[in-house]
Write a protein that holds these residues in place. Structure first.
Motif, PDB file in Angstrom:
ATOM      1  N   GLN A   1      11.182   6.365   8.040  1.00  0.00           N
ATOM      2  CA  GLN A   1      10.836   7.775   8.097  1.00  0.00           C
ATOM      3  C   GLN A   1      10.407   8.253   6.711  1.00  0.00           C
ATOM      4  OE1 GLN A   1      14.238  10.174   9.054  1.00  0.00           O
ATOM      5  NE2 GLN A   1      15.596   9.098   7.661  1.00  0.00           N
ATOM      6  N   TRP A   2       9.542   9.270   6.719  1.00  0.00           N
ATOM      7  CA  TRP A   2       9.081   9.856   5.475  1.00  0.00           C
ATOM      8  C   TRP A   2      10.141  10.811   4.940  1.00  0.00           C
ATOM      9  CZ3 TRP A   2       4.924   7.989   3.104  1.00  0.00           C
ATOM     10  CH2 TRP A   2       3.956   7.326   3.864  1.00  0.00           C
ATOM     11  N   ILE A   3      10.262  10.886   3.605  1.00  0.00           N
ATOM     12  CA  ILE A   3      11.151  11.868   2.990  1.00  0.00           C
ATOM     13  C   ILE A   3      10.368  12.670   1.962  1.00  0.00           C
ATOM     14  CG2 ILE A   3      13.221  10.474   3.317  1.00  0.00           C
ATOM     15  CD1 ILE A   3      13.084   9.803   0.315  1.00  0.00           C
ATOM     16  N   TRP A   4      10.753  13.921   1.779  1.00  0.00           N
ATOM     17  CA  TRP A   4      10.110  14.833   0.832  1.00  0.00           C
ATOM     18  C   TRP A   4      10.984  14.878  -0.419  1.00  0.00           C
ATOM     19  CZ3 TRP A   4       5.718  16.906  -0.297  1.00  0.00           C
ATOM     20  CH2 TRP A   4       5.632  18.078  -1.053  1.00  0.00           C
ATOM     21  N   LYS A   5      10.550  14.203  -1.485  1.00  0.00           N
ATOM     22  CA  LYS A   5      11.366  14.032  -2.681  1.00  0.00           C
ATOM     23  C   LYS A   5      11.758  15.341  -3.373  1.00  0.00           C
ATOM     24  CE  LYS A   5      10.185   9.280  -3.948  1.00  0.00           C
ATOM     25  NZ  LYS A   5       9.662   8.396  -5.015  1.00  0.00           N
ATOM     26  N   PRO A   6      10.861  16.355  -3.409  1.00  0.00           N
ATOM     27  CA  PRO A   6      11.255  17.594  -4.090  1.00  0.00           C
ATOM     28  C   PRO A   6      12.449  18.305  -3.457  1.00  0.00           C
ATOM     29  CG  PRO A   6       8.873  17.475  -3.904  1.00  0.00           C
ATOM     30  CD  PRO A   6       9.428  16.368  -3.063  1.00  0.00           C
ATOM     31  N   ASP A   7      12.801  17.947  -2.208  1.00  0.00           N
ATOM     32  CA  ASP A   7      13.927  18.579  -1.526  1.00  0.00           C
ATOM     33  C   ASP A   7      15.124  17.634  -1.526  1.00  0.00           C
ATOM     34  OD1 ASP A   7      14.855  20.842   0.405  1.00  0.00           O
ATOM     35  OD2 ASP A   7      15.344  18.987   1.461  1.00  0.00           O
ATOM     36  N   ASP A   8      16.305  18.158  -1.810  1.00  0.00           N
ATOM     37  CA  ASP A   8      17.510  17.331  -1.898  1.00  0.00           C
ATOM     38  C   ASP A   8      17.812  16.605  -0.591  1.00  0.00           C
ATOM     39  OD1 ASP A   8      17.869  18.135  -4.511  1.00  0.00           O
ATOM     40  OD2 ASP A   8      19.199  19.800  -3.999  1.00  0.00           O
ATOM     41  N   LYS A   9      17.475  17.251   0.537  1.00  0.00           N
ATOM     42  CA  LYS A   9      17.722  16.643   1.842  1.00  0.00           C
ATOM     43  C   LYS A   9      16.553  15.796   2.325  1.00  0.00           C
ATOM     44  CE  LYS A   9      20.837  20.345   3.332  1.00  0.00           C
ATOM     45  NZ  LYS A   9      21.102  21.390   4.353  1.00  0.00           N
TER      46      LYS A   9
ATOM     47  N   TRP B   1       0.793  -1.240   0.000  1.00  0.00           N
ATOM     48  CA  TRP B   1       0.000   0.000   0.000  1.00  0.00           C
ATOM     49  C   TRP B   1       0.821   1.284   0.000  1.00  0.00           C
ATOM     50  CZ3 TRP B   1      -4.459  -1.163   4.012  1.00  0.00           C
ATOM     51  CH2 TRP B   1      -5.251  -2.209   3.508  1.00  0.00           C
ATOM     52  N   ASP B   2       1.993   1.260   0.626  1.00  0.00           N
ATOM     53  CA  ASP B   2       2.805   2.479   0.713  1.00  0.00           C
ATOM     54  C   ASP B   2       3.737   2.603  -0.496  1.00  0.00           C
ATOM     55  OD1 ASP B   2       1.741   3.353   3.157  1.00  0.00           O
ATOM     56  OD2 ASP B   2       3.063   2.019   4.277  1.00  0.00           O
ATOM     57  N   THR B   3       4.115   3.831  -0.787  1.00  0.00           N
ATOM     58  CA  THR B   3       5.054   4.080  -1.886  1.00  0.00           C
ATOM     59  C   THR B   3       6.469   4.070  -1.324  1.00  0.00           C
ATOM     60  OG1 THR B   3       3.414   5.477  -3.010  1.00  0.00           O
ATOM     61  CG2 THR B   3       5.692   5.677  -3.729  1.00  0.00           C
ATOM     62  N   TRP B   4       7.159   2.968  -1.508  1.00  0.00           N
ATOM     63  CA  TRP B   4       8.518   2.840  -0.969  1.00  0.00           C
ATOM     64  C   TRP B   4       9.508   2.311  -2.010  1.00  0.00           C
ATOM     65  CZ3 TRP B   4      10.866  -1.998  -0.723  1.00  0.00           C
ATOM     66  CH2 TRP B   4      10.015  -3.089  -0.941  1.00  0.00           C
ATOM     67  N   ALA B   5       8.990   1.694  -3.070  1.00  0.00           N
ATOM     68  CA  ALA B   5       9.832   1.209  -4.175  1.00  0.00           C
ATOM     69  C   ALA B   5       9.152   1.644  -5.474  1.00  0.00           C
ATOM     70  CB  ALA B   5       9.979  -0.307  -4.123  1.00  0.00           C
ATOM     71  N   GLY B   6       9.821   2.482  -6.237  1.00  0.00           N
ATOM     72  CA  GLY B   6       9.157   3.034  -7.421  1.00  0.00           C
ATOM     73  C   GLY B   6       8.420   4.313  -7.064  1.00  0.00           C
ATOM     74  N   ASN B   7       7.592   4.777  -7.974  1.00  0.00           N
ATOM     75  CA  ASN B   7       6.903   6.057  -7.798  1.00  0.00           C
ATOM     76  C   ASN B   7       5.451   5.922  -7.378  1.00  0.00           C
ATOM     77  OD1 ASN B   7       9.211   7.581  -8.563  1.00  0.00           O
ATOM     78  ND2 ASN B   7       8.758   7.173 -10.736  1.00  0.00           N
ATOM     79  N   GLU B   8       4.979   4.710  -7.136  1.00  0.00           N
ATOM     80  CA  GLU B   8       3.617   4.495  -6.682  1.00  0.00           C
ATOM     81  C   GLU B   8       3.540   3.176  -5.932  1.00  0.00           C
ATOM     82  OE1 GLU B   8       0.946   4.360  -9.977  1.00  0.00           O
ATOM     83  OE2 GLU B   8       2.293   3.199 -11.224  1.00  0.00           O
TER      84      GLU B   8
END
Length: 239
Positions: free
Chosen positions: A84-92, A9-16
């Motif tokens: 942990q969640w990461i925000w892809k649009p930000d490099d960090k 259900w979660d997006t962790w491998a790939g883009n969806e």
């Protein structure tokens, strides 16, 4: 680690989520809510995936999906750290309002030369609504053209708007005080909101709200919103 990530259900491998990428495998998965940590183990340092299919023999399409899934998983590095969640649009990978704004500006259809300051005298949802409108996501905003009762209420010359952009900036052309210009913009935003909502109710709920009722709603909400946000406490509505 995978103890807070759902395998499918979660997006962790790939883009969806994997259930969207591999729908046939998802159909034969026994535990559709299974956590990622329960889907693998490590043997001699190597990752080994544990599949729980409803049947032993897979058809050709399912085999192809399984092959593609395993190839995708080979590109993923699962560490022993806490999820942990990461925000892809930000490099960090850190979310910030600035990065969200940058993302919206890049995807916006509005020319870069056009910008406007949100009106703090109306709710955030109304400012967001106007932002969508100027993006042409709400085409019926142009129905506000010719609504001269706004100029009558504000005791100013007739307003003429030919686009949503005009509606947002038209208050700046009125030769009155700064606070009154902001109030005029607040009334315009409120009118846009109060016209759009009945339109939705008419389309989706078969409700019909007359023009007079709509005007009363604009008056009531406009007065309520501005009075609660305007620094002057003795604001009054006069006919």
């Amino acid at each position: 680690m995978g103890d807070e990530i759902r395998m499918w259900w979660d997006t962790w491998a790939g883009n969806e989520p994997l259930y969207k990428i591999f729908p046939d495998l998802y159909k034969i998965e026994k535990k559709k809510r299974i956590m990622l940590k329960d889907c693998f183990c490590k043997e001699n340092g190597d990752m080994k995936w544990k599949w729980r299919w409803k049947k032993q023999r897979l058809n050709q399409k399912e085999k192809e999906e399984l092959k593609n899934l395993e190839e995708l998983l080979q590109q993923v590095n699962i560490s022993g750290e806490t999820d942990q969640w990461i925000w892809k649009p930000d490099d960090k990978g850190i979310f910030s309002v600035a990065s969200m704004k940058s993302l919206l500006v890049k995807s916006s259809k509005i020319p870069k030369s056009f910008s406007w300051k949100w009106n703090g005298w109306v709710p955030k949802k109304v400012n967001t609504f106007m932002w969508k409108a100027v993006n042409n996501n709400i085409p019926t905003m142009l129905a506000l053209k010719g609504r001269q009762f706004i100029s009558e209420w504000c005791n100013i010359s007739s307003l003429f708007a030919f686009s949503t952009k005009d509606l947002i900036n038209i208050h700046s052309q009125v030769k009155v005080s700064k606070n009154k210009r902001k109030g005029i913009q607040a009334v315009i935003f409120t009118a846009a909101w109060c016209i759009w909502n009945p339109r939705n109710e008419a389309v989706f709920q078969n409700k019909v709200i007359g023009v007079n009722k709509m005007k009363e709603n604009i008056k009531a909400l406009g007065y309520l919103w501005v009075k609660n946000r305007f620094p002057c406490s003795n604001l009054e509505w006069k006919e």
